[in-house]
Motif scaffolding. Structure first.
Motif, short mmCIF file in Angstrom:
data_model
loop_
_atom_site.label_atom_id
_atom_site.label_comp_id
_atom_site.label_asym_id
_atom_site.label_seq_id
_atom_site.Cartn_x
_atom_site.Cartn_y
_atom_site.Cartn_z
N GLN A 174 0.82 -1.21 0.00
CA GLN A 174 0.00 0.00 0.00
C GLN A 174 0.86 1.26 0.00
O GLN A 174 1.89 1.33 0.68
N ILE B 295 0.31 5.24 0.88
CA ILE B 295 -0.63 6.13 1.57
C ILE B 295 -0.02 7.53 1.61
O ILE B 295 1.11 7.71 2.09
N ASN C 276 -4.19 11.95 7.23
CA ASN C 276 -5.65 11.96 7.32
C ASN C 276 -6.25 10.61 6.94
O ASN C 276 -7.33 10.22 7.41
N LYS C 277 -5.55 9.86 6.07
CA LYS C 277 -6.06 8.54 5.66
C LYS C 277 -6.08 7.58 6.84
O LYS C 277 -6.88 6.63 6.85
#
Length: 261
Positions: A250, A252, A256-257
């Motif tokens: 992943q 990112i 905030n995610k």
């Protein structure tokens, strides 16, 4: 099982704060550090003895971390990421000023080597909330400007936080922000990013500060966040380390995610 963490840019101010924070976290294990100015050997930093090297490959080989935290220079990030990826080490990157091309390559590396990479313009939880509030306000107010203030040694301007804030603000709208229709091309008006003028201030005594100012008929709205110490970034860094260790494959962008915004 604890997450083993190494720090790139270990001799810098942010690097030393990360070392202290990781060493104090019961579920994390500080394994080593790397810095271009380092002499290879064991070094005590903030009371924590770690293996330190100027060569990242050597550091990764000897310390075997799960995650490396990078607060170094934007120019060093591509090579750091490639080296870490080949070693199967996930990354948390707080270095700002990364180009879209570099960010795209970082995302490619997550799939190519099945590692996790987290990039955040700002790791202060309050700053992330400030950005989210600015995004919400942008739905209702048509005029906005950003003032960001940092210490005199910050390498990039505008800050990554300010640019990311402007991007979030415009993404929340269906139309561009308003601006003075007869405005001349004055440099003092700030450089526009996503239609939002950003004004950068660099002075000794500052750490990291940002104010988003909205204007409307008969009113203004100011949303401001101040980091008065680099300790403010550590809870976000530790959160990112814990999460990215579990998120192989992943990429990112933005804390905030991880906060559910």
């Amino acid at each position: 099982m604890s997450v083993k963490v190494a720090v790139q840019g270990a001799l810098g101010q942010m690097g030393q704060q990360v070392i202290k924070a990781v060493a104090e976290a019961k579920d994390l294990e500080l394994s080593g550090g790397c810095d271009a100015k380092a002499t290879e050997g064991f070094l005590s930093i903030n009371g924590n003895t770690i293996f330190l090297s100027s060569n990242l490959e050597t550091c990764l080989d000897k310390t075997k971390p799960d995650v490396i935290v990078d607060f170094s220079l934007a120019s060093a990030v591509p090579q750091t990421a490639e080296t870490a990826a080949r070693a199967g080490v996930s990354l948390v990157i707080g270095t700002t000023g990364l180009s879209p091309q570099v960010l795209a390559r970082l995302e490619e590396l997550t799939h190519e080597y099945n590692i996790g990479i987290m990039v955040a313009p700002n790791f202060a939880l309050g700053a992330v909330v400030m950005m989210e509030l600015a995004r919400t306000a942008s739905k209702y107010l048509d005029w906005a400007e950003i003032i960001e203030l940092h210490h005199e040694k910050k390498a990039d301007a505008p800050s990554g936080t300010a640019i990311a804030t402007a991007r979030m603000m415009q993404a929340a709208r269906d139309v561009p922000f308003e601006s003075p229709k007869d405005e001349a091309d004055y440099k003092s008006r700030g450089e526009e990013f996503y239609g939002v003028p950003i004004h950068s201030i660099r002075l000794p005594g500052l750490v990291a500060h940002q104010e988003v100012i909205f204007g409307a008929l008969g009113q203004t709205l100011s949303i401001r966040h101040d980091s008065i110490s680099r300790e403010s970034f550590m809870p976000g860094v530790l959160l990112a380390v814990r999460e990215i260790a579990k998120r192989r494959g992943q990429f990112i962008f933005g804390l905030n995610k991880l906060l559910g915004f």
